[in-house]
Design an enzyme around this catalytic site. Sequence first.
Site, PDB file in Angstrom:
ATOM      1  N   LYS A 150       0.867  -1.291  -0.208  1.00 46.98           N
ATOM      2  CA  LYS A 150       0.134  -0.240  -0.048  1.00 46.98           C
ATOM      3  C   LYS A 150       0.816   1.324  -0.117  1.00 46.98           C
ATOM      4  CE  LYS A 150      -4.196  -1.746   0.594  1.00 46.98           C
ATOM      5  NZ  LYS A 150      -5.308  -1.426  -0.680  1.00 46.98           N
ATOM      6  N   ASP A 175      -0.316  -0.798  -4.663  1.00 44.84           N
ATOM      7  CA  ASP A 175      -1.732  -0.234  -4.539  1.00 44.84           C
ATOM      8  C   ASP A 175      -1.703   1.041  -4.057  1.00 44.84           C
ATOM      9  OD1 ASP A 175      -4.297  -0.122  -4.466  1.00 44.84           O
ATOM     10  OD2 ASP A 175      -4.859  -1.543  -3.031  1.00 44.84           O
ATOM     11  N   GLU A 201      -2.289  -1.482  -9.141  1.00 44.51           N
ATOM     12  CA  GLU A 201      -3.618  -1.490  -9.036  1.00 44.51           C
ATOM     13  C   GLU A 201      -4.416   0.019  -8.546  1.00 44.51           C
ATOM     14  OE1 GLU A 201      -6.863  -3.542  -5.959  1.00 44.51           O
ATOM     15  OE2 GLU A 201      -4.659  -4.186  -5.789  1.00 44.51           O
ATOM     16  N   ASP A 224      -9.557  -1.395 -10.000  1.00 40.43           N
ATOM     17  CA  ASP A 224     -10.118  -1.596  -8.839  1.00 40.43           C
ATOM     18  C   ASP A 224     -11.572  -0.954  -8.474  1.00 40.43           C
ATOM     19  OD1 ASP A 224     -11.277  -2.518  -6.284  1.00 40.43           O
ATOM     20  OD2 ASP A 224      -9.363  -2.008  -5.140  1.00 40.43           O
ATOM     21  N   LYS A 246     -14.355  -7.820  -6.753  1.00 41.13           N
ATOM     22  CA  LYS A 246     -14.695  -8.024  -5.360  1.00 41.13           C
ATOM     23  C   LYS A 246     -16.042  -7.982  -5.191  1.00 41.13           C
ATOM     24  CE  LYS A 246     -10.906  -4.835  -3.444  1.00 41.13           C
ATOM     25  NZ  LYS A 246     -10.690  -3.777  -3.038  1.00 41.13           N
ATOM     26  N   ASP A 296      -6.072 -11.735  -3.856  1.00 45.92           N
ATOM     27  CA  ASP A 296      -5.854 -11.084  -2.580  1.00 45.92           C
ATOM     28  C   ASP A 296      -6.918 -11.053  -1.510  1.00 45.92           C
ATOM     29  OD1 ASP A 296      -4.963  -8.778  -0.885  1.00 45.92           O
ATOM     30  OD2 ASP A 296      -5.792  -7.280  -2.016  1.00 45.92           O
TER      31      ASP A 296
END
Length: 328
Positions: A150, A175, A201, A224, A246, A296
């Site tokens: 991150k 990300d 991402e 995403d 997701k 993930d």
Amino acid sequence: MLRELHVRHRSLSLKAPFRISRGVKHAADVVTVELSQAGCTGRGESVPYGRYGETVASVLDEMETLRKNLCAGMGRDELQARLPPGAARNALDAALWDLESRLDHVPVWARLARPPHSPITTALTISLDTPQEMQKAASRIAGARLVKVKVNGEDPVARIEAVRRAIPSAALIVDPNESWTIDILRGVQPALERASVSLVEQPLPADADDELLEFSGRIPICADEACHTTADLPRLQNRYQAVNIKLDKTGGLTEAWRLLRAARAHGFRIMVGCMVGSSLGIAPALEVAREAEFVDLDGPLWLENDLPGGVSLQDGLLVPPSPGFWGT
């Protein structure tokens, strides 16, 4: 056909703060569903997400609008038509899949014409922090096979390089959670290549990704926040090379399965991700994850206490929940 519906909010404490570019979490707020019929109970869970205008209260309210229909026997197809994609539909969709499987004695994996589950490689996430703290966190998972880093717009290269020093051989996903500009993305390309990053991402805000039409880099970019359902795919072409599926975005496994097949047909690589929540929210995602190149699903690993019988981590592999946990 009479059913009983129970919905509630649960706050699940985390082992450590979970930081991304938008803020920090100390607990996961989830909404759980139990839908019972003929002595069987189907369960589901979702995570209301402020980025998409959701709150726990708004998700509970959405569910309540369909209480009468659900108790009277509403199925998944009608649910898709009555609720928009999002956390409310996800939890209800999962509960319906689980209930159907228990009533029919046919596991979800068999309904999807897939083999029983086996352990899969999942990314382990390094939360946003100083480069020094991120290197320490990476050192604690030095045996990981896939790691998500991150970052934000403040010196992302130092953070990526710190993690890579601690984990020289794992595959890396970076990300930024929409925190970069196109200039940052261009500027970090040499560093991403040096660190052998496998995927970036959602670097730019979803509403500013037109700038990706003019961008070309060697590291594939994954949508995403810009990808929710099958309907999003046409505009993602020529911007992204992969999509992150997701269930809290698609509104459940039903649409996620459609998105998987359509994304493949459009030539996208597949990632499956999650919000931070329990194994009950992860279990349906595993049905899609087995079809993905990048997985993930480490959300439950951040919890102080996951549900009994949930997923576990062994040698960098995510071991599926115990038989009977969900959808079996």
